[in-house]
Design a protein around this motif. Structure first.
Motif: not given
Length: 278
Positions: A88-93, A149-155
């Motif tokens: 349920g976490l959000t991700t970004a790269a 802007n996205k405040q991901p849990d994992f970046l």
């Protein structure tokens, strides 16, 4: 225990010895008891695409099958992006396009895939570049945009200029060493923003660089890379042991407070502070 947020910065081709001598800001964090510093031994072949997959899945090349830079396909493993999403976490790269080809879409379509904002993909928010000389300053600006802007849990953040200069001028050059200094300067701007947003931070590398201007072999110059960990769940200071690169993925899971994927090895990193069971 609630989930923590993690930024994983993988600096392409950053040698351990050069990091120790030329990263003044990172060493400052170590000396001020804010960071732990480890020596990591990469898997082999010490090539980029295989080691992106190793770092992000916690599996060796013989298992994940990406044994060459020429293999272009989606990963068959459960990556940190997948396991975060499953929890349920959000991700970004903000990363080189090979990362997109491993986890979002393959092959990469240059005129369509640079910006990928899709919650259904393993990397929910992806800003991808496709030229090795894409400025690290722009890459960290991309990462900052994702952070704000996205405040991901994992970046995941992946700059390439050290590798580019290493291939052009070799690791035994002023250009390579000066690029390490420049990247350290960018980290001095970016990491405080991460900490202000409440993130745990890991800084490491995929592989090193030789005096021939290459990598892929078995020497210490090819394989020994740094890992800096900024977290109140890891005791600060310089650690003497050499850590397997397979430890990066389960360490990220530990800091995210999620269960590692089944194929990830057990976490065996010196300085880990006990925490509640997941």
């Amino acid at each position: 225990m609630s989930n923590n947020k993690v930024v994983l910065i993988v600096i392409d081709a950053l040698r351990f010895d050069t990091a120790c001598t030329h990263m003044g800001f990172m060493q400052h964090l170590v000396e001020r008891k804010m960071a732990a510093r480890y020596k990591v031994c990469s898997e082999v072949p010490s090539l980029s695409r295989p080691l992106y997959e190793t770092i992000l899945t916690g599996t060796p090349p013989i298992v994940h099958g990406v044994v060459s830079n020429m293999i272009t396909r989606l990963s068959t493993q459960t990556s940190l992006f997948h396991v975060a999403q499953q929890n349920g976490l959000t991700t970004a790269a903000a990363a080189y396009y090979w990362v997109s080809e491993l986890y979002n879409r393959a092959p990469f379509v240059h005129m369509e895939d640079r910006l990928q904002l899709d919650k259904e993909l393993p990397i929910n928010n992806g800003l991808f570049y496709f030229e090795d000389h894409y400025p690290d300053s722009h890459l960290f600006a991309d990462a900052t945009w994702l952070l704000d802007n996205k405040q991901p849990d994992f970046l995941y953040v992946h700059p390439m200029n050290i590798d580019d200069d290493g291939h052009k001028y070799t690791a035994d050059s002023a250009q390579y060493r000066n690029r390490v200094l420049a990247t350290d300067g960018l980290l001095s701007l970016f990491i405080p923003k991460c900490l202000a947003h409440g993130y745990e931070v890991i800084v490491t590398a995929d592989h090193g660089m030789t005096s021939d201007g290459n990598h892929g072999g078995t020497t210490n110059e090819d394989r020994h890379v740094p890992m800096f960990v900024i977290s109140n769940r890891v005791k600060p200071g310089i650690k003497d042991e050499t850590v397997s690169q397979l430890q990066v993925a389960p360490l990220c899971c530990y800091l995210l407070n999620i269960k590692p994927a089944d194929d990830m090895v057990s976490l065996l990193v010196d300085g880990i502070r006990p925490t509640a069971k997941i």
